[in-house]
Scaffold this active site. Structure first.
Site, PDB file in Angstrom:
ATOM      1  N   ARG A 159       1.302  -1.398   0.078  1.00 39.86           N
ATOM      2  CA  ARG A 159       0.037  -0.020   0.013  1.00 39.86           C
ATOM      3  C   ARG A 159       1.152   1.591   0.084  1.00 39.86           C
ATOM      4  NH1 ARG A 159      -5.187  -0.614   1.989  1.00 39.86           N
ATOM      5  NH2 ARG A 159      -4.345  -2.404   3.040  1.00 39.86           N
ATOM      6  N   TYR A 160       1.909   1.412   0.609  1.00 39.25           N
ATOM      7  CA  TYR A 160       2.717   2.298   1.039  1.00 39.25           C
ATOM      8  C   TYR A 160       4.249   2.103   0.020  1.00 39.25           C
ATOM      9  CZ  TYR A 160      -0.356   3.028   4.450  1.00 39.25           C
ATOM     10  OH  TYR A 160      -1.663   3.404   5.390  1.00 39.25           O
ATOM     11  N   ARG A 191       7.371   0.505   1.978  1.00 39.13           N
ATOM     12  CA  ARG A 191       7.037  -1.116   2.830  1.00 39.13           C
ATOM     13  C   ARG A 191       5.590  -1.925   2.395  1.00 39.13           C
ATOM     14  NH1 ARG A 191       5.506   3.865   5.120  1.00 39.13           N
ATOM     15  NH2 ARG A 191       3.653   4.226   6.014  1.00 39.13           N
ATOM     16  N   CYS A 199      -4.905 -18.063  13.619  1.00 34.40           N
ATOM     17  CA  CYS A 199      -4.680 -16.795  14.518  1.00 34.40           C
ATOM     18  C   CYS A 199      -4.647 -17.780  15.846  1.00 34.40           C
ATOM     19  CB  CYS A 199      -5.944 -16.056  14.498  1.00 34.40           C
ATOM     20  SG  CYS A 199      -5.238 -14.473  13.376  1.00 34.40           S
ATOM     21  N   CYS A 214     -10.485 -12.335  17.245  1.00 40.04           N
ATOM     22  CA  CYS A 214     -11.349 -10.717  17.349  1.00 40.04           C
ATOM     23  C   CYS A 214     -12.594 -10.028  16.339  1.00 40.04           C
ATOM     24  CB  CYS A 214     -10.442  -9.886  17.690  1.00 40.04           C
ATOM     25  SG  CYS A 214      -9.234 -10.225  17.938  1.00 40.04           S
ATOM     26  N   CYS A 225     -12.563  -7.908  14.304  1.00 45.25           N
ATOM     27  CA  CYS A 225     -10.990  -7.969  13.162  1.00 45.25           C
ATOM     28  C   CYS A 225     -11.286  -7.485  11.295  1.00 45.25           C
ATOM     29  CB  CYS A 225     -10.470  -9.784  13.297  1.00 45.25           C
ATOM     30  SG  CYS A 225      -8.979  -9.925  11.724  1.00 45.25           S
ATOM     31  N   ARG A 264      -9.815  -8.215   9.084  1.00 38.48           N
ATOM     32  CA  ARG A 264      -9.534  -9.635   8.037  1.00 38.48           C
ATOM     33  C   ARG A 264     -10.137 -10.516   8.104  1.00 38.48           C
ATOM     34  NH1 ARG A 264      -3.970  -8.329   8.596  1.00 38.48           N
ATOM     35  NH2 ARG A 264      -3.383  -6.750   6.671  1.00 38.48           N
ATOM     36  N   ASP A 297     -12.697  -0.564  12.108  1.00 38.59           N
ATOM     37  CA  ASP A 297     -12.895  -0.128  10.746  1.00 38.59           C
ATOM     38  C   ASP A 297     -13.724  -0.505  10.792  1.00 38.59           C
ATOM     39  OD1 ASP A 297     -10.082   0.616   9.659  1.00 38.59           O
ATOM     40  OD2 ASP A 297      -9.553  -1.385  10.533  1.00 38.59           O
ATOM     41  N   ASP A 352      -7.797   3.894   9.419  1.00 39.50           N
ATOM     42  CA  ASP A 352      -7.588   3.293   7.981  1.00 39.50           C
ATOM     43  C   ASP A 352      -8.638   3.137   7.348  1.00 39.50           C
ATOM     44  OD1 ASP A 352      -5.121   1.737   6.584  1.00 39.50           O
ATOM     45  OD2 ASP A 352      -5.701   0.473   8.057  1.00 39.50           O
ATOM     46  N   LYS A 394      -3.460   5.021   6.408  1.00 41.13           N
ATOM     47  CA  LYS A 394      -3.964   5.584   7.391  1.00 41.13           C
ATOM     48  C   LYS A 394      -4.029   6.804   7.358  1.00 41.13           C
ATOM     49  CE  LYS A 394      -2.202   1.533  10.344  1.00 41.13           C
ATOM     50  NZ  LYS A 394      -2.065   0.004   9.103  1.00 41.13           N
TER      51      LYS A 394
END
Length: 357
Positions: free
Chosen positions: A94-95, A98, A107, A111, A114, A116, A275, A312, A319
Protein backbone atom coordinates in the site's frame (compact mmCIF):
# COMPACT_ATOMS: atom_id res chain seq x y z
CA UNK A 1 1.96 -30.79 24.38
CA UNK A 2 4.76 -28.22 24.48
CA UNK A 3 3.71 -24.90 26.02
CA UNK A 4 6.17 -23.22 23.68
CA UNK A 5 4.48 -24.45 20.54
CA UNK A 6 0.84 -25.17 21.32
CA UNK A 7 -1.99 -23.91 23.48
CA UNK A 8 -5.32 -25.40 24.41
CA UNK A 9 -7.91 -23.80 22.17
CA UNK A 10 -11.66 -23.55 22.45
CA UNK A 11 -13.12 -23.95 18.95
CA UNK A 12 -16.77 -23.73 18.01
CA UNK A 13 -20.00 -22.96 19.79
CA UNK A 14 -20.40 -26.29 21.60
CA UNK A 15 -17.05 -25.80 23.32
CA UNK A 16 -18.08 -22.31 24.43
CA UNK A 17 -21.30 -23.71 25.88
CA UNK A 18 -19.42 -26.50 27.69
CA UNK A 19 -17.11 -23.93 29.28
CA UNK A 20 -20.05 -21.85 30.43
CA UNK A 21 -19.06 -18.89 28.25
CA UNK A 22 -22.40 -18.74 26.40
CA UNK A 23 -25.89 -19.92 27.32
CA UNK A 24 -27.23 -23.07 25.57
CA UNK A 25 -30.28 -21.20 24.30
CA UNK A 26 -27.99 -19.08 22.10
CA UNK A 27 -26.67 -22.17 20.31
CA UNK A 28 -28.54 -21.85 16.99
CA UNK A 29 -27.90 -18.15 16.48
CA UNK A 30 -24.23 -18.45 17.39
CA UNK A 31 -23.78 -21.41 15.05
CA UNK A 32 -24.88 -19.10 12.26
CA UNK A 33 -22.24 -16.61 13.38
CA UNK A 34 -19.59 -19.35 13.44
CA UNK A 35 -20.60 -20.43 9.94
CA UNK A 36 -19.71 -16.94 8.75
CA UNK A 37 -16.73 -15.96 10.95
CA UNK A 38 -14.07 -18.08 12.65
CA UNK A 39 -14.28 -18.70 16.40
CA UNK A 40 -11.42 -19.68 18.73
CA UNK A 41 -10.20 -18.77 22.21
CA UNK A 42 -7.14 -19.83 24.18
CA UNK A 43 -7.28 -21.02 27.77
CA UNK A 44 -5.54 -17.81 28.83
CA UNK A 45 -8.29 -15.69 27.30
CA UNK A 46 -11.11 -17.90 28.58
CA UNK A 47 -9.70 -17.64 32.12
CA UNK A 48 -10.02 -13.85 32.01
CA UNK A 49 -13.71 -13.85 31.08
CA UNK A 50 -16.34 -13.15 33.73
CA UNK A 51 -19.24 -15.12 32.26
CA UNK A 52 -21.60 -13.60 34.83
CA UNK A 53 -20.95 -10.10 33.51
CA UNK A 54 -22.90 -9.40 30.31
CA UNK A 55 -20.66 -6.37 29.70
CA UNK A 56 -17.36 -8.18 30.28
CA UNK A 57 -14.76 -6.42 28.06
CA UNK A 58 -12.76 -9.60 27.44
CA UNK A 59 -15.82 -11.61 26.39
CA UNK A 60 -16.87 -8.77 24.10
CA UNK A 61 -13.62 -9.11 22.17
CA UNK A 62 -13.58 -12.89 21.72
CA UNK A 63 -16.97 -14.53 22.36
CA UNK A 64 -19.26 -14.43 19.30
CA UNK A 65 -22.49 -12.46 19.46
CA UNK A 66 -25.72 -12.60 17.48
CA UNK A 67 -25.17 -8.96 16.49
CA UNK A 68 -22.45 -10.15 14.11
CA UNK A 69 -25.20 -11.35 11.78
CA UNK A 70 -26.29 -7.73 11.25
CA UNK A 71 -24.56 -5.92 8.40
CA UNK A 72 -24.79 -2.14 8.12
CA UNK A 73 -24.88 -0.55 4.63
CA UNK A 74 -21.45 1.05 5.07
CA UNK A 75 -19.71 -2.19 6.09
CA UNK A 76 -17.40 -3.96 3.66
CA UNK A 77 -15.88 -7.38 2.99
CA UNK A 78 -12.44 -5.74 2.65
CA UNK A 79 -12.82 -2.62 4.80
CA UNK A 80 -9.29 -1.23 4.41
CA UNK A 81 -8.79 -2.25 0.78
CA UNK A 82 -6.03 -4.85 1.17
CA UNK A 83 -7.03 -6.64 -2.02
CA UNK A 84 -6.49 -3.52 -4.11
CA UNK A 85 -2.81 -3.47 -3.11
CA UNK A 86 -2.06 -7.21 -3.26
CA UNK A 87 0.03 -7.86 -6.39
CA UNK A 88 0.83 -11.48 -5.39
CA UNK A 89 -0.64 -13.73 -2.69
CA UNK A 90 0.67 -12.88 0.76
CA UNK A 91 1.80 -9.33 -0.11
CA UNK A 92 0.06 -6.00 0.48
CA UNK A 93 2.03 -3.06 -0.96
CA UNK A 94 0.00 0.00 0.00
CA UNK A 95 2.87 2.38 0.82
CA UNK A 96 5.98 2.88 -1.35
CA UNK A 97 8.63 1.95 1.22
CA UNK A 98 6.98 -0.97 3.07
CA UNK A 99 4.93 -4.09 2.49
CA UNK A 100 2.86 -6.48 4.53
CA UNK A 101 3.89 -10.11 4.29
CA UNK A 102 1.15 -12.53 5.36
CA UNK A 103 2.57 -16.07 5.53
CA UNK A 104 -0.48 -17.36 7.41
CA UNK A 105 -4.06 -16.31 8.04
CA UNK A 106 -4.44 -18.49 11.13
CA UNK A 107 -4.80 -16.94 14.62
CA UNK A 108 -4.80 -18.35 18.16
CA UNK A 109 -7.96 -16.31 18.84
CA UNK A 110 -10.40 -14.64 16.48
CA UNK A 111 -11.27 -11.10 17.53
CA UNK A 112 -14.91 -10.27 16.93
CA UNK A 113 -13.99 -6.86 15.47
CA UNK A 114 -11.23 -8.07 13.12
CA UNK A 115 -10.95 -6.21 9.81
CA UNK A 116 -9.69 -9.42 8.14
CA UNK A 117 -12.48 -11.57 9.56
CA UNK A 118 -13.61 -12.60 6.07
CA UNK A 119 -10.30 -14.39 5.41
CA UNK A 120 -8.69 -15.48 8.70
CA UNK A 121 -9.16 -19.06 9.83
CA UNK A 122 -10.46 -20.26 6.48
CA UNK A 123 -9.25 -23.10 4.26
CA UNK A 124 -6.05 -22.32 2.41
CA UNK A 125 -4.93 -19.89 5.10
CA UNK A 126 -1.23 -20.82 4.82
CA UNK A 127 1.07 -19.79 1.99
CA UNK A 128 2.71 -22.87 0.53
CA UNK A 129 6.45 -22.88 -0.16
CA UNK A 130 6.06 -21.75 -3.78
CA UNK A 131 3.71 -18.89 -2.88
CA UNK A 132 6.00 -17.74 -0.07
CA UNK A 133 8.96 -17.73 -2.44
CA UNK A 134 6.99 -15.61 -4.94
CA UNK A 135 6.19 -13.16 -2.14
CA UNK A 136 9.85 -12.96 -1.12
CA UNK A 137 10.88 -12.54 -4.78
CA UNK A 138 8.49 -9.59 -5.03
CA UNK A 139 10.33 -7.95 -2.12
CA UNK A 140 13.78 -8.77 -3.54
CA UNK A 141 12.89 -7.21 -6.89
CA UNK A 142 11.83 -3.83 -5.44
CA UNK A 143 14.66 -1.81 -3.89
CA UNK A 144 12.22 0.83 -2.66
CA UNK A 145 10.97 -1.62 0.02
CA UNK A 146 12.70 -0.55 3.24
CA UNK A 147 10.47 -2.31 5.80
CA UNK A 148 8.63 -5.64 5.84
CA UNK A 149 5.75 -6.09 8.28
CA UNK A 150 5.03 -9.76 8.92
CA UNK A 151 1.39 -10.10 9.87
CA UNK A 152 -1.56 -12.30 9.05
CA UNK A 153 -3.25 -14.03 10.78
CA UNK A 154 -0.62 -14.30 13.48
CA UNK A 155 2.96 -15.05 12.41
CA UNK A 156 3.92 -16.18 15.93
CA UNK A 157 1.82 -19.31 15.30
CA UNK A 158 4.47 -20.40 12.83
CA UNK A 159 7.07 -22.80 14.18
CA UNK A 160 10.31 -21.20 15.41
CA UNK A 161 12.06 -22.87 12.48
CA UNK A 162 9.80 -21.14 9.97
CA UNK A 163 10.05 -17.80 11.78
CA UNK A 164 13.85 -18.03 11.75
CA UNK A 165 13.82 -18.90 8.05
CA UNK A 166 11.68 -15.84 7.30
CA UNK A 167 13.94 -13.55 9.31
CA UNK A 168 17.03 -14.94 7.57
CA UNK A 169 15.47 -14.58 4.13
CA UNK A 170 14.58 -10.94 4.78
CA UNK A 171 17.97 -10.20 6.33
CA UNK A 172 19.58 -11.39 3.11
CA UNK A 173 17.78 -8.69 1.08
CA UNK A 174 20.13 -5.67 1.08
CA UNK A 175 17.50 -2.94 0.79
CA UNK A 176 15.29 -4.29 3.62
CA UNK A 177 16.40 -2.41 6.75
CA UNK A 178 13.53 -3.10 9.15
CA UNK A 179 11.55 -6.26 9.96
CA UNK A 180 8.41 -5.94 12.05
CA UNK A 181 6.19 -8.72 13.43
CA UNK A 182 2.58 -8.01 14.38
CA UNK A 183 1.18 -10.52 16.86
CA UNK A 184 -1.48 -11.20 19.48
CA UNK A 185 0.37 -14.28 20.81
CA UNK A 186 2.26 -12.68 23.74
CA UNK A 187 -1.11 -11.50 25.10
CA UNK A 188 -3.42 -14.44 24.34
CA UNK A 189 -0.97 -17.37 24.42
CA UNK A 190 2.07 -16.11 26.35
CA UNK A 191 3.59 -19.54 27.00
CA UNK A 192 4.31 -19.84 23.29
CA UNK A 193 6.90 -17.08 23.65
CA UNK A 194 9.64 -19.42 24.79
CA UNK A 195 13.40 -19.61 24.18
CA UNK A 196 13.08 -21.15 20.71
CA UNK A 197 10.74 -18.44 19.43
CA UNK A 198 12.87 -15.67 20.94
CA UNK A 199 16.00 -17.18 19.38
CA UNK A 200 14.24 -17.35 16.00
CA UNK A 201 13.85 -13.56 16.08
CA UNK A 202 17.60 -12.92 16.36
CA UNK A 203 18.63 -10.47 13.63
CA UNK A 204 21.41 -8.08 12.78
CA UNK A 205 18.95 -5.71 11.15
CA UNK A 206 16.36 -3.79 13.14
CA UNK A 207 13.59 -6.17 14.18
CA UNK A 208 10.52 -4.94 16.05
CA UNK A 209 7.58 -6.80 17.57
CA UNK A 210 4.20 -5.05 17.78
CA UNK A 211 1.73 -6.69 20.14
CA UNK A 212 -2.03 -6.13 20.27
CA UNK A 213 -3.79 -5.38 23.57
CA UNK A 214 -7.07 -3.57 24.18
CA UNK A 215 -7.79 -3.74 27.91
CA UNK A 216 -5.59 -3.59 31.04
CA UNK A 217 -7.00 -6.93 32.27
CA UNK A 218 -5.17 -8.56 29.38
CA UNK A 219 -1.80 -7.59 30.93
CA UNK A 220 -1.47 -10.60 33.20
CA UNK A 221 1.64 -11.89 34.95
CA UNK A 222 2.03 -14.43 32.14
CA UNK A 223 1.92 -11.66 29.57
CA UNK A 224 4.51 -9.65 31.49
CA UNK A 225 6.79 -12.68 31.54
CA UNK A 226 6.40 -13.29 27.80
CA UNK A 227 7.01 -9.64 26.98
CA UNK A 228 9.99 -9.64 29.33
CA UNK A 229 11.56 -12.52 27.43
CA UNK A 230 11.34 -10.49 24.24
CA UNK A 231 12.63 -7.25 25.78
CA UNK A 232 15.56 -8.98 27.50
CA UNK A 233 16.57 -10.30 24.08
CA UNK A 234 16.92 -6.67 22.97
CA UNK A 235 13.82 -6.63 20.77
CA UNK A 236 12.08 -3.22 20.65
CA UNK A 237 8.39 -3.60 21.46
CA UNK A 238 5.38 -1.62 20.24
CA UNK A 239 1.66 -1.99 20.89
CA UNK A 240 -1.45 -1.51 18.83
CA UNK A 241 -4.89 -0.99 20.34
CA UNK A 242 -8.31 -0.80 18.72
CA UNK A 243 -10.69 1.74 20.24
CA UNK A 244 -13.81 -0.32 20.95
CA UNK A 245 -17.19 0.66 22.35
CA UNK A 246 -17.92 -1.43 25.42
CA UNK A 247 -14.28 -2.45 25.83
CA UNK A 248 -12.00 0.54 26.27
CA UNK A 249 -14.02 3.66 25.44
CA UNK A 250 -13.20 5.15 28.82
CA UNK A 251 -10.27 7.44 29.72
CA UNK A 252 -9.41 5.50 32.88
CA UNK A 253 -9.29 2.20 30.98
CA UNK A 254 -7.06 3.63 28.25
CA UNK A 255 -4.81 5.24 30.85
CA UNK A 256 -4.40 1.98 32.76
CA UNK A 257 -3.74 0.06 29.53
CA UNK A 258 -1.13 2.46 28.16
CA UNK A 259 0.61 2.86 31.53
CA UNK A 260 0.70 -0.91 31.92
CA UNK A 261 2.22 -1.36 28.48
CA UNK A 262 4.91 1.27 29.00
CA UNK A 263 5.78 -0.24 32.38
CA UNK A 264 6.50 -3.47 30.45
CA UNK A 265 8.79 -1.58 28.02
CA UNK A 266 6.14 -1.59 25.29
CA UNK A 267 5.53 1.71 23.47
CA UNK A 268 1.87 2.32 22.51
CA UNK A 269 2.13 2.93 18.77
CA UNK A 270 -1.31 3.14 17.17
CA UNK A 271 -4.80 3.56 18.59
CA UNK A 272 -7.02 2.39 15.72
CA UNK A 273 -10.50 3.69 15.08
CA UNK A 274 -12.57 0.54 14.38
CA UNK A 275 -12.90 -0.48 10.75
CA UNK A 276 -16.08 -1.02 8.75
CA UNK A 277 -15.89 -4.82 8.82
CA UNK A 278 -19.14 -6.76 8.46
CA UNK A 279 -21.04 -7.39 11.66
CA UNK A 280 -18.91 -5.14 13.86
CA UNK A 281 -21.27 -2.19 14.35
CA UNK A 282 -21.59 -2.77 18.11
CA UNK A 283 -17.92 -1.85 18.55
CA UNK A 284 -17.92 1.40 16.61
CA UNK A 285 -18.05 4.83 18.16
CA UNK A 286 -17.96 8.21 16.47
CA UNK A 287 -14.74 9.97 15.55
CA UNK A 288 -15.72 12.92 17.74
CA UNK A 289 -16.07 10.60 20.74
CA UNK A 290 -12.69 9.05 19.95
CA UNK A 291 -11.10 12.46 19.69
CA UNK A 292 -12.51 13.37 23.08
CA UNK A 293 -11.03 10.24 24.66
CA UNK A 294 -7.62 10.91 23.14
CA UNK A 295 -7.77 14.56 24.20
CA UNK A 296 -8.53 13.50 27.76
CA UNK A 297 -5.17 11.70 27.91
CA UNK A 298 -3.21 14.81 26.93
CA UNK A 299 -1.47 16.15 29.99
CA UNK A 300 -2.87 13.25 32.04
CA UNK A 301 -0.31 10.64 31.05
CA UNK A 302 3.28 10.72 29.84
CA UNK A 303 3.93 11.19 26.15
CA UNK A 304 5.33 7.64 26.20
CA UNK A 305 1.78 6.47 26.92
CA UNK A 306 0.12 8.25 23.99
CA UNK A 307 -0.26 6.40 20.69
CA UNK A 308 -1.26 8.02 17.41
CA UNK A 309 -5.03 7.87 16.88
CA UNK A 310 -5.55 6.68 13.29
CA UNK A 311 -8.24 5.62 10.85
CA UNK A 312 -7.65 3.30 7.89
CA UNK A 313 -9.56 4.95 5.06
CA UNK A 314 -12.04 2.59 3.37
CA UNK A 315 -11.06 1.62 -0.14
CA UNK A 316 -7.34 1.21 0.48
CA UNK A 317 -6.27 4.85 0.76
CA UNK A 318 -4.16 4.27 3.87
CA UNK A 319 -3.99 5.40 7.48
CA UNK A 320 -4.60 9.00 8.49
CA UNK A 321 -4.19 10.55 11.95
CA UNK A 322 -7.55 11.76 13.25
CA UNK A 323 -6.86 13.21 16.69
CA UNK A 324 -8.18 16.75 17.10
CA UNK A 325 -5.47 19.37 16.76
CA UNK A 326 -4.57 21.52 19.77
CA UNK A 327 -3.61 24.34 17.36
CA UNK A 328 -5.97 26.43 15.22
CA UNK A 329 -5.33 29.71 13.36
CA UNK A 330 -5.45 32.62 15.80
CA UNK A 331 -7.20 35.19 13.60
CA UNK A 332 -4.07 37.05 12.52
CA UNK A 333 -1.34 36.02 10.11
CA UNK A 334 1.32 34.02 11.95
CA UNK A 335 -0.70 33.69 15.17
CA UNK A 336 -2.20 30.52 16.56
CA UNK A 337 -4.65 29.63 19.29
CA UNK A 338 -3.40 26.66 21.33
CA UNK A 339 -5.32 24.62 23.87
CA UNK A 340 -3.48 23.20 26.87
CA UNK A 341 -4.25 19.95 28.69
CA UNK A 342 -6.71 21.70 31.00
CA UNK A 343 -8.69 23.14 28.08
CA UNK A 344 -7.38 26.70 28.45
CA UNK A 345 -6.73 28.72 25.29
CA UNK A 346 -3.43 30.52 24.62
CA UNK A 347 -2.36 32.72 21.73
CA UNK A 348 1.04 32.09 20.20
CA UNK A 349 3.14 34.15 19.95
CA UNK A 350 1.68 35.88 23.04
CA UNK A 351 0.47 39.45 22.56
CA UNK A 352 2.74 42.28 23.70
CA UNK A 353 0.51 43.06 26.69
CA UNK A 354 0.69 39.47 27.88
CA UNK A 355 -2.96 38.75 27.04
CA UNK A 356 -3.20 35.11 25.92
CA UNK A 357 -6.93 35.16 25.20
Amino acid sequence: MSPETEASLTHGIEALIERGLVAPERRDALRRVADRFSVALTDDVAALIDAADPADPIAAQFVPDEAELETAPEERLDPIGDDRWSPVPGIVHRYPDRVLLKPSLVCPVYCRFCFRRESVGKNGAMLDAAALERALAYIRDRPEIWEVIITGGDPFLLSPRRIAALVQALEAIPHVAVIRFHTRVPVVDPRRVGPALVKALAAEKALYVAIHANHPRELTDGVRSAVGRLSRAGIPLLAQTVLLAGVNDDPAVLEALFRGLVAMRVKPYYLHHPDLARGTGRFRLGIEQGQGLVKSLRGRVSGLCQPTYVLDLPGGFGKVPIAASAAVPGGEPGRWALEDGAGNRHLYPPSHNGDEG
